[in-house]
Motif scaffolding. Structure first.
Motif, PDB file in Angstrom:
ATOM      1  N   LYS A  47       0.870  -1.334  -0.120  1.00  0.00           N
ATOM      2  CA  LYS A  47      -0.091  -0.063   0.076  1.00  0.00           C
ATOM      3  C   LYS A  47       0.880   1.350   0.247  1.00  0.00           C
ATOM      4  O   LYS A  47       0.529   2.277  -0.633  1.00  0.00           O
ATOM      5  CB  LYS A  47      -1.031  -0.096   1.249  1.00  0.00           C
ATOM      6  CG  LYS A  47      -2.028  -1.191   1.259  1.00  0.00           C
ATOM      7  CD  LYS A  47      -2.843  -1.026   2.598  1.00  0.00           C
ATOM      8  CE  LYS A  47      -3.877  -2.175   2.272  1.00  0.00           C
ATOM      9  NZ  LYS A  47      -4.813  -2.351   3.756  1.00  0.00           N
ATOM     10  N   ALA A  48       1.868   1.170   0.667  1.00  0.00           N
ATOM     11  CA  ALA A  48       2.978   2.482   0.891  1.00  0.00           C
ATOM     12  C   ALA A  48       3.376   2.708  -0.596  1.00  0.00           C
ATOM     13  O   ALA A  48       3.638   3.991  -1.076  1.00  0.00           O
ATOM     14  CB  ALA A  48       4.103   1.968   1.888  1.00  0.00           C
ATOM     15  N   LEU A  50       2.116   1.840  -3.502  1.00  0.00           N
ATOM     16  CA  LEU A  50       0.942   2.164  -4.450  1.00  0.00           C
ATOM     17  C   LEU A  50       0.798   3.720  -4.280  1.00  0.00           C
ATOM     18  O   LEU A  50       0.738   4.640  -5.013  1.00  0.00           O
ATOM     19  CB  LEU A  50      -0.101   1.304  -4.207  1.00  0.00           C
ATOM     20  CG  LEU A  50      -0.113   0.100  -4.894  1.00  0.00           C
ATOM     21  CD1 LEU A  50      -1.300  -0.844  -4.395  1.00  0.00           C
ATOM     22  CD2 LEU A  50      -0.033   0.025  -6.176  1.00  0.00           C
ATOM     23  N   ARG A  51       0.799   4.052  -2.992  1.00  0.00           N
ATOM     24  CA  ARG A  51       0.481   5.606  -2.470  1.00  0.00           C
ATOM     25  C   ARG A  51       1.856   6.381  -3.074  1.00  0.00           C
ATOM     26  O   ARG A  51       1.513   7.573  -3.375  1.00  0.00           O
ATOM     27  CB  ARG A  51       0.437   5.825  -0.946  1.00  0.00           C
ATOM     28  CG  ARG A  51      -0.971   5.197  -0.392  1.00  0.00           C
ATOM     29  CD  ARG A  51      -1.040   5.888   0.965  1.00  0.00           C
ATOM     30  NE  ARG A  51      -0.245   5.442   2.056  1.00  0.00           N
ATOM     31  CZ  ARG A  51      -0.147   4.247   2.740  1.00  0.00           C
ATOM     32  NH1 ARG A  51      -0.987   3.367   2.294  1.00  0.00           N
ATOM     33  NH2 ARG A  51       0.653   3.794   3.499  1.00  0.00           N
ATOM     34  N   LEU A  52       3.106   5.906  -2.927  1.00  0.00           N
ATOM     35  CA  LEU A  52       4.081   6.549  -3.141  1.00  0.00           C
ATOM     36  C   LEU A  52       4.191   6.774  -4.868  1.00  0.00           C
ATOM     37  O   LEU A  52       4.328   7.669  -5.295  1.00  0.00           O
ATOM     38  CB  LEU A  52       5.417   5.802  -2.758  1.00  0.00           C
ATOM     39  CG  LEU A  52       6.769   6.708  -3.086  1.00  0.00           C
ATOM     40  CD1 LEU A  52       6.714   7.760  -2.400  1.00  0.00           C
ATOM     41  CD2 LEU A  52       7.800   5.544  -2.645  1.00  0.00           C
ATOM     42  N   THR A  53       4.013   5.659  -5.547  1.00  0.00           N
ATOM     43  CA  THR A  53       4.099   5.746  -6.906  1.00  0.00           C
ATOM     44  C   THR A  53       2.757   6.734  -7.475  1.00  0.00           C
ATOM     45  O   THR A  53       3.028   7.402  -8.474  1.00  0.00           O
ATOM     46  CB  THR A  53       3.742   4.375  -7.598  1.00  0.00           C
ATOM     47  OG1 THR A  53       2.694   3.646  -7.083  1.00  0.00           O
ATOM     48  CG2 THR A  53       4.951   3.582  -7.150  1.00  0.00           C
ATOM     49  N   ALA A  54       1.641   6.610  -7.068  1.00  0.00           N
ATOM     50  CA  ALA A  54       0.460   7.535  -7.232  1.00  0.00           C
ATOM     51  C   ALA A  54       0.926   8.942  -7.130  1.00  0.00           C
ATOM     52  O   ALA A  54       0.602   9.748  -7.789  1.00  0.00           O
ATOM     53  CB  ALA A  54      -0.858   6.972  -6.568  1.00  0.00           C
ATOM     54  N   ALA A  55       1.518   9.258  -5.939  1.00  0.00           N
ATOM     55  CA  ALA A  55       1.898  10.537  -5.591  1.00  0.00           C
ATOM     56  C   ALA A  55       3.225  11.242  -6.512  1.00  0.00           C
ATOM     57  O   ALA A  55       3.136  12.118  -6.990  1.00  0.00           O
ATOM     58  CB  ALA A  55       2.423  10.686  -4.217  1.00  0.00           C
ATOM     59  N   SER A  98       7.591   5.683 -11.974  1.00  0.00           N
ATOM     60  CA  SER A  98       7.342   5.745 -10.503  1.00  0.00           C
ATOM     61  C   SER A  98       8.015   4.450  -9.710  1.00  0.00           C
ATOM     62  O   SER A  98       8.197   4.604  -8.487  1.00  0.00           O
ATOM     63  CB  SER A  98       5.769   6.141 -10.310  1.00  0.00           C
ATOM     64  OG  SER A  98       5.325   7.167 -10.748  1.00  0.00           O
TER      65      SER A  98
END
Length: 267
Positions: A47-48, A50-55, A98
């Motif tokens: 999850k971390a 995914l959040r990082l790549t999305a950001a 990302s």
């Protein structure tokens, strides 16, 4: 297995980022099934990321694809009907970049963990060295103190008085080294047992005819004194020395029923 240590090792980050061998992947999966904490940590890492790549994903402006298409149209003509069915590959470029960025962050994190471990090892070695130096200094100080005490006991003005065990403790013994000139008594009480709680040993200078006891000191730090040697002042014309067990703080007169050792001064 130490689950916390396994989680902190960084292997789960490598597992999520695809940096492990097939055998290592199977091992992580086995542990994840066996230990729910590990599975939860894997999910948290995913999850971390995914959040990082999305950001971190740059994305495209609304007219971004149109702009790119116009640039490439001269080289690769686009078929309108086909383009609608093809996957917008340009988006995957941003996600791939990302993901590479996230893997780089994981690598930096792992390198940082290794550095922290090395720093901890160096600090541990430094602390051990400091303790060894301190112990060496203490040994030297103890040696000097022992040598000083031995020199005092070897003084030609010293009179040695053996103190034998009495009825209450016949196995007890002590030895008094009396320097009349300096009015000092050095007591070696290694042969006395530790006093019970609430009690202490008291040392008496005795005149024998008539029997007149004079207290010359209390051995309050008996247990903590590793050398078992005490230095006391004795300005008296002593004919004998005795050691009794008294209540904490000492007594005005000796408790003869608690007389542990006694010795007369020789001629």
């Amino acid at each position: 297995m130490d689950v916390k240590k396994y989680i902190a090792s960084g292997i789960l980050e490598l597992y999520v980022s695809g940096g492990l061998s097939p055998e290592e992947n199977l091992e992580v999966q086995h542990y994840a099934i066996k230990h729910p904490e590990i599975q939860e940590e894997i999910e948290a890492i995913e999850k971390a990321i995914l959040r990082l790549t999305a950001a971190a994903s740059p994305g495209l402006p609304e007219n971004g694809f149109t702009s790119i298409r116009s640039e490439l149209d001269d080289v690769i003509p686009f078929a309108p009907s086909a383009s609608k069915k093809k996957t917008p590959w340009i988006h995957y470029l941003g996600w791939a970049a990302s993901l590479i960025f996230a893997i780089g962050l994981i690598w930096v994190y792992l390198e940082n963990q290794d550095l922290k471990t090395e720093v901890q090892m160096v600090n541990g070695q430094k602390q051990q060295l400091e303790e060894e130096i301190l112990n060496a200094r203490e040994l030297v100080a103890d040696k000097d103190a022992i040598e000083t005490m031995l020199n005092k006991l070897r003084n030609r003005d010293i009179t040695v008085i053996p103190l034998g065990g009495q009825t209450i403790a016949p196995e007890s013994y002590a030895r008094a080294y009396w320097n009349k000139k300096e009015k000092k008594v050095y007591l070696d009480v290694q042969g006395l047992p530790d006093p019970p709680s609430g009690y202490t040993y008291q040392v008496w200078s005795l005149k024998l005819d008539p029997l007149t006891p004079t207290s010359i000191g209390i051995l309050d730090d008996f247990v903590s004194n590793e050398t078992a040697i005490f230095e006391l002042s004795n300005p008296n014309e002593s004919e004998a020395f005795g050691i009794t067990l008294e209540p904490k703080g000492g007594s005005e007169t000796p408790t003869l029923e608690q007389l542990y050792t006694l010795g007369a001064v020789g001629p």
